[in-house]
Design an enzyme around this catalytic site. Structure first.
Site, short mmCIF file in Angstrom:
data_model
loop_
_atom_site.label_atom_id
_atom_site.label_comp_id
_atom_site.label_asym_id
_atom_site.label_seq_id
_atom_site.Cartn_x
_atom_site.Cartn_y
_atom_site.Cartn_z
N VAL A 174 2.74 3.26 -4.62
CA VAL A 174 1.65 4.24 -4.71
C VAL A 174 2.06 5.64 -4.26
CG1 VAL A 174 -0.67 4.81 -3.86
CG2 VAL A 174 -0.08 2.43 -4.40
N ASP A 175 2.66 5.73 -3.09
CA ASP A 175 2.89 7.03 -2.46
C ASP A 175 3.72 8.00 -3.30
OD1 ASP A 175 1.46 5.88 -0.47
OD2 ASP A 175 3.10 5.74 0.98
N HIS A 192 0.80 -1.22 0.00
CA HIS A 192 0.00 0.00 0.00
C HIS A 192 0.83 1.27 0.00
CE1 HIS A 192 1.19 -0.65 4.12
NE2 HIS A 192 0.78 0.54 4.46
N CYS A 193 2.17 1.16 0.00
CA CYS A 193 3.02 2.35 0.14
C CYS A 193 3.92 2.60 -1.06
CB CYS A 193 3.87 2.24 1.41
SG CYS A 193 2.95 2.45 2.94
N ILE A 194 4.92 1.75 -1.23
CA ILE A 194 6.01 2.06 -2.15
C ILE A 194 5.56 2.24 -3.61
CG2 ILE A 194 8.24 1.26 -3.05
CD1 ILE A 194 8.73 -0.04 -0.36
#
Length: 465
Positions: free
Chosen positions: A305-306, A301-303
């Site tokens: 997307v962010d 959910h992070c790398i």
């Protein structure tokens, strides 16, 4: 910047000592003083919107500290499971959840009207990217609107969802102001980025320092005071935008360095050198180097997307974030590269991908979890299937998946299955897999996680990134 530890709960740490603390106390409104009192006494009613991998561990940690906590979610099946003591994340123990539920310190519900009675509302909802790579903050907007619609004086609202810089003040603040909220007076607003690492046993919620940036000094103070009750350290920054950017920079840093490791793997392959051996050698330098390792692509959910949130925001400001775009291009190209490795390894054995039996080990985006969001394994499997391969998979955490509209059930990893596969590809390095046995029995192993590092095997049987 102020840094506080649990031993300093409620204290303002700065160079001016007690004078500044006394002045701040004199300037506080009665609403702030009352909320501070409730936070110190752990009687403040806390609602956490979103009971996923971020919101649930946070809610449990607050309940463990003694706060009465409500976990809000729109997934009715999840709510039913949580109230029965069945968490969906490895970071929460079901027995502890049941104890907190029985003690009345935690309850899960879909009734958002409870927000009207909440002293603190923490928003922990997904922030994905659209197919156009524009931010999708619809979940944040919906949660903020639901909270603002039930606003009452004296509330502290904290956004934890990763988002573009400016969201807290440009999106949330106007929603509450339009309903009579006066930030810093009868309403307090802050951003504190989530930093959870699902499945990480070494760093739980309580072990990870929290960054807090409030829309006003009073908002920062109150949000920091809340988090000091449950975490080892709180770092106060000058405002929400700094806190929002800090989270994005953390993940841009990781994304760019993973891309460097991935491209380095391509270079090492052309030079006939083992990538892991080179990185391990470089990592012996005691300063100025931090090892990152190649893989089949980025997931979670992070790398993946962010960084897109920062790139999008900068594009609106007339600037192209070149490192972010290049890293994204390299990391998104890794699944195709893995398929290329598999095809070449099979060709050397006079076997084509078309008709080959390929067994994938692991489909979660990282080891030790069931989370398949943005997992590169799906792109690898889809590509192999389109090339005519007969694909199957084993994953102790993921019982079934859908690839190109076809539902696959996880296979039991038996000796027979290992020996019958034309190629075994390691896509997630779960600890439950016996890699020595895999190397011993499989005809061909393509290892995208270097899980077989150090295991003796013929060079033509194990192909690693």
């Amino acid at each position: 910047m102020r840094i506080a530890t649990p031993a300093q709960r409620g204290q303002i740490v700065d160079g001016e000592g007690g004078t500044r603390g006394q002045q701040a106390a004199a300037e506080r409104t009665s609403v702030e003083v009352e909320l501070e009192k409730r936070l110190r006494e752990h009687t403040a009613r806390v609602s956490v919107i979103g009971q996923g991998y971020v919101g649930l561990p946070l809610a449990v940690e607050l309940a463990r500290a003694g706060f009465p906590v409500v976990g809000l979610d729109v997934d009715l099946a999840r709510i039913e499971a949580l109230n029965a003591g069945r968490p969906h994340t490895p970071d929460v123990d079901g027995r502890e959840l049941a104890v907190l539920r029985e003690a009345g310190r935690y309850i899960a519900t879909a009734d958002f009207d409870i927000l009207a009675n909440s002293d603190v509302v923490i928003i922990c909802v997904p922030t994905p990217l659209r197919k156009s790579k524009d931010p999708d903050i619809s979940y944040v907007a919906a949660a903020a609107e639901a909270t603002a619609a039930r606003f009452r004086p004296g509330q502290l609202v904290i956004l934890e969802s990763t988002t573009y810089p400016g969201t807290t003040e440009e999106l949330l603040l106007p929603l509450f102001a339009s309903r009579g909220a006066a930030v810093g007076e009868n309403f307090f607003l802050a951003f504190s980025p989530e930093r959870i690492d699902p499945g990480n046993r070494a760093f739980k919620v309580r072990d990870i320092p929290k960054i807090v940036g409030g829309a006003t000094p009073a908002s920062t103070r109150l949000a920091a005071l809340l988090y000091r009750q449950i975490v080892v350290k709180v770092i106060e920054v000058s405002g929400p935008k700094v806190a929002e950017l800090a989270k994005l920079y953390e993940n841009v840093f990781r994304n760019v360095n993973i891309a460097l490791a991935n491209e380095f793997a391509l270079m090492c392959r052309r030079l006939g050198v083992n990538t892991r051996e080179v990185i391990e050698a470089a990592a012996t330098k005691p300063f100025g180097f931090l090892p990152f390792y190649p893989g089949p692509g980025t997931g979670g959910h992070c790398i993946p997307v962010d960084p897109g949130y920062l790139a999008w925001k900068m594009r609106l400001n007339g600037y192209e974030a070149r490192f972010i775009h290049l890293a994204d291009e390299i990391n998104r190209g890794m699944p195709a590269y893995v398929v290329e490795l598999i095809a070449e390894a099979l060709n050397r054995r006079r076997r084509s991908v078309n008709g080959a039996q390929i067994l994938a080990l692991g489909v979660a985006y990282k080891r030790g979890v069931a989370d398949i969001r943005e997992s590169p394994a799906f792109e690898v499997l889809a590509h192999l299937r389109r090339c005519g391969a007969d694909i199957s998979y084993a994953d102790p955490y993921v019982p079934s998946i859908t690839v190109d509209g076809v539902v696959l059930q996880a296979a039991e990893l038996t000796d027979e299955r290992l020996t019958s596969a034309d190629c075994v590809v390691i896509l997630t390095d779960h600890a439950e897999f016996d890699y020595s046995r895999i190397v011993e029995l499989a005809r061909l192993v393509v290892d995208t996680r270097n899980a077989t590092w150090g295991i003796a095997a013929p060079a033509d049987r194990v192909i690693a990134l």
